[in-house]
Design an enzyme around this catalytic site. Structure first.
Site, short mmCIF file in Angstrom:
data_model
loop_
_atom_site.label_atom_id
_atom_site.label_comp_id
_atom_site.label_asym_id
_atom_site.label_seq_id
_atom_site.Cartn_x
_atom_site.Cartn_y
_atom_site.Cartn_z
N GLU A 225 0.84 -1.22 0.00
CA GLU A 225 0.00 0.00 0.00
C GLU A 225 0.86 1.25 0.00
O GLU A 225 1.07 1.87 1.05
CB GLU A 225 -0.91 0.03 1.23
CG GLU A 225 -2.01 -1.00 1.20
CD GLU A 225 -3.00 -0.85 2.37
OE1 GLU A 225 -2.75 -0.07 3.31
OE2 GLU A 225 -4.05 -1.54 2.32
N GLU B 192 -5.82 -7.58 -0.26
CA GLU B 192 -6.18 -7.33 1.14
C GLU B 192 -7.50 -6.59 1.19
O GLU B 192 -7.69 -5.62 0.47
CB GLU B 192 -5.08 -6.48 1.80
CG GLU B 192 -5.39 -6.11 3.25
CD GLU B 192 -4.32 -5.20 3.88
OE1 GLU B 192 -3.12 -5.49 3.74
OE2 GLU B 192 -4.70 -4.19 4.48
C1 DCB Z 1 -3.92 -1.21 5.79
C2 DCB Z 1 -2.59 -1.92 5.99
C3 DCB Z 1 -2.61 -2.92 7.07
C4 DCB Z 1 -3.45 -2.40 8.20
C5 DCB Z 1 -4.88 -2.36 7.68
C6 DCB Z 1 -5.91 -1.90 8.71
O1 DCB Z 1 -3.73 0.17 6.08
F1 DCB Z 1 -2.09 -2.47 4.86
O2 DCB Z 1 -1.30 -3.24 7.47
O3 DCB Z 1 -3.39 -3.25 9.32
O4 DCB Z 1 -4.99 -1.58 6.54
O5 DCB Z 1 -5.65 -0.62 9.14
C7 DCB Z 1 -3.19 -2.69 10.57
C8 DCB Z 1 -3.46 -3.79 11.57
C9 DCB Z 1 -3.17 -3.33 12.95
C10 DCB Z 1 -1.76 -2.80 13.01
C11 DCB Z 1 -1.56 -1.71 11.98
C12 DCB Z 1 -0.16 -1.17 11.99
O6 DCB Z 1 -4.77 -4.28 11.39
O7 DCB Z 1 -3.30 -4.38 13.85
O8 DCB Z 1 -1.50 -2.28 14.30
O9 DCB Z 1 -1.85 -2.25 10.69
O10 DCB Z 1 0.65 -1.73 11.09
C13 DCB Z 1 -4.63 1.14 5.64
C14 DCB Z 1 -5.55 0.93 4.66
C15 DCB Z 1 -6.36 1.93 4.19
C16 DCB Z 1 -6.28 3.19 4.77
C17 DCB Z 1 -5.39 3.44 5.81
C18 DCB Z 1 -4.56 2.41 6.25
N1 DCB Z 1 -7.11 4.25 4.33
N2 DCB Z 1 -3.64 2.68 7.31
O11 DCB Z 1 -7.88 4.06 3.41
O12 DCB Z 1 -7.05 5.36 4.89
O13 DCB Z 1 -3.47 3.85 7.65
O14 DCB Z 1 -3.08 1.77 7.92
#
Ligand code: DCB
Length: 341
Positions: free
Chosen positions: A171, A261
Site C-alpha cells: 500500500e 487485502e
Molecule cells: C492497511 C494496511 C494494514 C493495516 C490495515 C488496517 O492500512 F495495509 O497493514 O493493518 O490496513 O488498518 C493494521 C493492523 C493493525 C496494526 C496496523 C499497523 O490491522 O493491527 O496495528 O496495521 O501496522 C490502511 C488501509 C487503508 C487506509 C489506511 C490504512 N485508508 N492505514 O484508506 O485510509 O493507515 O493503515
C-alpha cells in the site's frame, strides 16, 4: 411440436451444463476427488483483465492474509495453512512481510516466515502471495535495494512453482508517492529482476493511496510484460460505491485487479460491518476478483478472525468459540454457506 420439445430439451441441457460448470467447484480448495486448487488450475495467467487458469478459464481465488509476520508469524506454518485449506476452504495464503514497525528491514530473519509459508503452500497445493508490505514507509523506493535483493532470491528459489504470486508493494501512500513518479518506476525495476528467473508467475503492483487509486495505474500501465496485475484494497466500513466505480473504470481501461487485502471493518481495523461487506463480495464475484481477507490474528481487533488470545501457539483446529464475529462470517463465506448474490 417434436422440434420444439427437442429444442427445449437441448436448452435445458445447456442450462444444466452451465450450472455444473459449477460456480461452487471453481472455488474449492480441494475438490471431491482430492485434487488441490493448484493441481486443478495449474499455471495462472492473465487474459484480458481476467486472472485465468492454465486452460484459459477465468478463476477467482479466495483466502486469508496473515497479519504482520513479525507480530503474528506463528500462524505462517503448515498446520494453520492446512486447517485453513481443509476446514475453511481457502485456496490462497498471503504472507505479509512488513518492512518497518519491527519488520524485515530490522529483522531479516523474517524471510524464513515467508519461506515457511511458501513451502507449506507448495506442499498443500495452495497459491501463496509473497507480500512486500510497504505501509508506514509509504514509498516503495525507500527500501528498493532490499526489495530487489529479496525478490531476486524468491524468484530464483521458487519461480518454477505455479503456486507463487508476487505482491511487490502492498500500500504505497502519501500525496508525494505518485503512480508515474514513484510506484511505476519502482515496479519496473522489481519486475525486471523477477522476470530474469521467473517468466510467467503473476506479479501484482500496488497503487497510490493505500492501493485504492487503480485509475492512476490505468492511465499509465506497465507495458512490455505479461501477467501483471494491480492491487485494489478496501475496508468495507470505510469504502463503498465510489471505490467500486473507480475499480470498474480501471478494469474498463484494461487493468487486471487483485484484491490482495480487504477487511470487514473500518480502515483502522475496528468495527465489523457485515452488511457493508455483502455488496463488495458481490462486486468481487461479478468481476471474478480474487481476494485475501485481512487477517489471521488474535490481538483482539475486529478485523482479526480469532478472538483475543485464542490459538496462542499457531496450531489451527479452531472451534467456533475461538473465532471473532468476522472470523465466523469469513469461514461461512469461504465454505459457501452464505449466498453471495
Ligand atoms: C492497511 C494496511 C494494514 C493495516 C490495515 C488496517 O492500512 F495495509 O497493514 O493493518 O490496513 O488498518 C493494521 C493492523 C493493525 C496494526 C496496523 C499497523 O490491522 O493491527 O496495528 O496495521 O501496522 C490502511 C488501509 C487503508 C487506509 C489506511 C490504512 N485508508 N492505514 O484508506 O485510509 O493507515 O493503515
Amino acid at each position: 411440436m417434436k422440434k420444439y420439445v427437442a429444442a427445449l430439451c437441448a436448452l435445458c441441457f445447456v442450462f444444466f451444463l452451465a450450472s455444473c460448470s459449477s460456480d461452487k467447484d471453481t472455488r474449492l480448495a480441494v475438490d471431491k476427488d482430492g485434487r488441490t486448487v493448484v493441481e486443478r488450475y495449474g499455471q495462472l495467467q492473465i487474459i484480458g483483465t481476467n486472472l485465468c487458469n492454465e486452460a484459459g478459464e477465468p478463476v477467482q481465488l479466495r483466502g486469508m492474509s496473515s497479519h504482520g509476520l513479525h507480530w503474528h508469524g506463528k500462524y505462517a506454518n503448515r498446520d494453520v495453512l492446512k486447517w485453513l485449506r481443509d476446514d475453511w476452504n481457502t485456496q490462497l495464503w498471503r504472507a505479509a512481510l512488513y518492512l518497518t514497525e519491527g519488520g524485515y528491514i530490522t529483522g531479516p530473519v523474517l524471510k524464513f516466515k515467508v519461506i515457511d509459508s511458501v513451502e507449506a503452500a507448495i506442499d498443500l497445493g495452495m497459491y501463496v502471495l509473497i507480500d512486500w508490505h510497504v505501509h508506514r514507509d509509504r514509498d516503495p523506493n525507500v527500501y528498493k535495494a532490499q526489495s530487489l535483493a529479496f525478490f531476486d532470491e524468491m524468484a530464483q528459489k521458487y519461480g518454477s512453482y505455479p503456486n507463487i504470486i508476487y505482491e511487490i508493494c502492498n500500500e504505497p501512500n502519501g500525496d508525494d508517492v505518485t503512480w508515474s513518479g514513484s510506484i511505476k518506476p519502482y515496479a519496473e525495476e522489481v519486475i525486471a529482476v523477477i522476470r530474469k528467473h521467473d517468466p510467467n508467475n503473476i506479479i501484482i503492483v500496488g497503487t497510490p493511496t493505500w492501493s485504492q487509486d487503480v485509475d492512476k495505474a490505468a492511465e499509465d500501465p506497465i507495458i512490455g510484460y505479461d501477467n501483471i496485475m494491480y492491487t485494489l484494497h478496501f475496508y468495507a466500513g470505510s469504502h463503498g460505491e465510489e471505490l467500486m466505480a473507480k475499480a470498474e473504470r480501471a478494469m474498463d481501461a484494461g487493468l487486471a485487479l487483485f484484491v490482495t487485502e480487504w477487511g470487514t471493518t473500518l480502515d483502522n481495523g475496528d468495527q465489523f460491518h457485515p452488511d457493508k461487506v455483502m455488496p463488495w463480495l458481490s462486486f468481487m464475484r461479478k468481476h471474478n476478483l480474487s481476494w485475501a481477507n485481512w487477517s489471521v490474528n488474535n490481538k483482539g481487533e475486529d478485523s482479526g478472525i480469532l478472538k483475543y488470545n485464542k490459538d496462542r501457539n499457531g496450531k489451527g483446529g479452531w472451534v467456533d468459540s475461538d473465532l471473532s464475529p468476522s472470523g465466523l462470517f469469513l469461514r461461512k463465506i469461504l465454505k459457501n454457506e452464505i449466498k453471495i448474490k
